[in-house]
Design an enzyme around this catalytic site. Structure first.
Site, PDB file in Angstrom:
ATOM      1  N   ASN A   6       0.869  -1.184   0.000  1.00 47.26           N
ATOM      2  CA  ASN A   6       0.000   0.000   0.000  1.00 47.26           C
ATOM      3  C   ASN A   6       0.900   1.227   0.000  1.00 47.26           C
ATOM      4  OD1 ASN A   6      -1.766   2.072   0.425  1.00 47.26           O
ATOM      5  ND2 ASN A   6      -2.334   1.461   2.513  1.00 47.26           N
ATOM      6  N   TRP A   7       0.940   1.893  -1.144  1.00 50.58           N
ATOM      7  CA  TRP A   7       1.866   3.031  -1.288  1.00 50.58           C
ATOM      8  C   TRP A   7       1.337   4.306  -0.650  1.00 50.58           C
ATOM      9  CZ3 TRP A   7       3.696   2.653  -7.128  1.00 50.58           C
ATOM     10  CH2 TRP A   7       4.397   1.455  -7.301  1.00 50.58           C
ATOM     11  N   LYS A   8       0.071   4.306  -0.233  1.00 47.32           N
ATOM     12  CA  LYS A   8      -0.530   5.507   0.365  1.00 47.32           C
ATOM     13  C   LYS A   8      -0.292   6.698  -0.574  1.00 47.32           C
ATOM     14  CE  LYS A   8      -0.019   3.278   4.776  1.00 47.32           C
ATOM     15  NZ  LYS A   8       0.138   3.373   6.223  1.00 47.32           N
ATOM     16  N   HIS A  90      -9.384   1.502   4.708  1.00 49.81           N
ATOM     17  CA  HIS A  90      -8.117   1.639   5.442  1.00 49.81           C
ATOM     18  C   HIS A  90      -8.325   2.563   6.648  1.00 49.81           C
ATOM     19  CE1 HIS A  90      -3.991   2.681   6.407  1.00 49.81           C
ATOM     20  NE2 HIS A  90      -3.665   1.554   5.799  1.00 49.81           N
ATOM     21  N   GLU A  92      -6.622   4.895   7.775  1.00 45.14           N
ATOM     22  CA  GLU A  92      -6.367   6.322   7.518  1.00 45.14           C
ATOM     23  C   GLU A  92      -7.592   6.983   6.891  1.00 45.14           C
ATOM     24  OE1 GLU A  92      -2.700   5.695   5.429  1.00 45.14           O
ATOM     25  OE2 GLU A  92      -1.751   5.119   7.314  1.00 45.14           O
ATOM     26  N   GLU A 156      -5.295  -4.688  10.426  1.00 36.93           N
ATOM     27  CA  GLU A 156      -4.265  -3.672  10.633  1.00 36.93           C
ATOM     28  C   GLU A 156      -4.539  -2.949  11.948  1.00 36.93           C
ATOM     29  OE1 GLU A 156      -2.353  -2.602   6.628  1.00 36.93           O
ATOM     30  OE2 GLU A 156      -4.015  -1.237   6.925  1.00 36.93           O
ATOM     31  N   GLY A 162       2.689   2.388  10.827  1.00 30.18           N
ATOM     32  CA  GLY A 162       3.653   3.478  10.690  1.00 30.18           C
ATOM     33  C   GLY A 162       4.350   3.830  11.995  1.00 30.18           C
ATOM     34  N   SER A 192       3.598  -2.103  10.239  1.00 33.76           N
ATOM     35  CA  SER A 192       5.044  -2.173  10.463  1.00 33.76           C
ATOM     36  C   SER A 192       5.650  -3.524  10.057  1.00 33.76           C
ATOM     37  CB  SER A 192       5.389  -1.836  11.921  1.00 33.76           C
ATOM     38  OG  SER A 192       5.000  -0.489  12.222  1.00 33.76           O
TER      39      SER A 192
END
Ligand code: 13P
Length: 234
Positions: A6-8, A90, A92, A156, A162, A192
């Site tokens: 997942n490159w965000k 996600h 975020e 997650e 992160g 992580s």
């Protein structure tokens, strides 16, 4: 065993294309691999990975096919680009963009209906874990999902994203077993994941792969994670 990066909000089209051309040549050990670039980089990624087994996934998609939804992208639009699947829900997006269990369910249903594979994300915050609410939170988040051959869940824990604080393999295994007791789908671990911990995590009975953030942005570390997971490939 699926390892998804997942490159965000990293890697524009040029960088994404170059990364994917290098990924074609990398030793990924034989696991299933996917990358999830930002929307603007999807076309370059699809083109660079054409003819390979590496899947290109978006990071979200809207539940309507078209309409007055400024800033959103639909499943048919992603299909038109040659995108294979999408992440949905996600943490975020839940934290910063008002995503709820209800909107997650609508996005997942639309994506599956239009033939996209889906990685649906669930996970508790640190406060929820400390309050003993992990299973209640996971139960609520999973309850809006229905079993589907094209659906995988990513566990997650928000406190591990992160932060460098990976869930121990035992904590992750417990959460995965709980999720699978509710929904019979593969479950990826995210939070992580690095080359050093990927093997031990993926060796757990109910861990079917990883959703990797930061460590997926570097080709060497992403490839090393894929190779570390391979012995547990089924
Ligand atoms: P990190 O691997 O950077 O902790 O991110 C995990 C994640 O959010 C993947 O979706």
């Amino acid at each position: 065993m699926l390892i998804a990066g997942n490159w965000k909000m990293y890697k524009g089209p040029r960088e994404a294309g170059a990364f994917c051309r290098a990924l074609r040549e990398a030793d990924l050990g034989g696991v299933d691999v996917a990358v999830c670039p930002p929307y603007v980089s999807l076309a370059d990624a699809v083109q660079a990975l054409a003819g390979t087994d590496i899947g290109v996934y978006a990071q979200s998609c809207h539940w309507e096919s078209e309409g007055p939804f400024t800033g959103e992208i639909s499943a048919p639009m992603l299909r038109e680009l040659g995108v294979y699947g999408t992440i949905v829900g996600h943490s975020e997006r839940r934290q910063h963009f008002g995503e709820t269990d209800e909107t997650v369910a609508r996005r997942v249903d639309a994506a599956l209906e239009h033939g996209l594979y889906v990685i649906a994300c669930v996970g508790e915050t640190e406060a929820e874990r400390e309050a003993g609410e992990t299973e209640a939170v996971l139960g609520r988040q999973v309850s809006v999902l229905d079993e589907d051959d094209n659906l995988v869940v990513a566990y997650e824990p928000v406190w591990a994203i992160g932060t460098g604080k990976t869930a121990t393999p035992a904590i992750a295994q417990d959460a995965h077993a709980f999720i699978k007791s509710l929904l019979d789908v593969p479950v990826l671990y995210g939070g992580s994941v690095k080359p050093e911990n990927a093997g031990e995590l993926c060796s757990q009975h109910d861990i079917d792969g990883a959703l990797v953030g930061g460590a997926s942005l570097d080709l060497e570390s992403f490839a090393a994670i894929c190779r570390a997971a391979f012995p547990y490939h089924s």
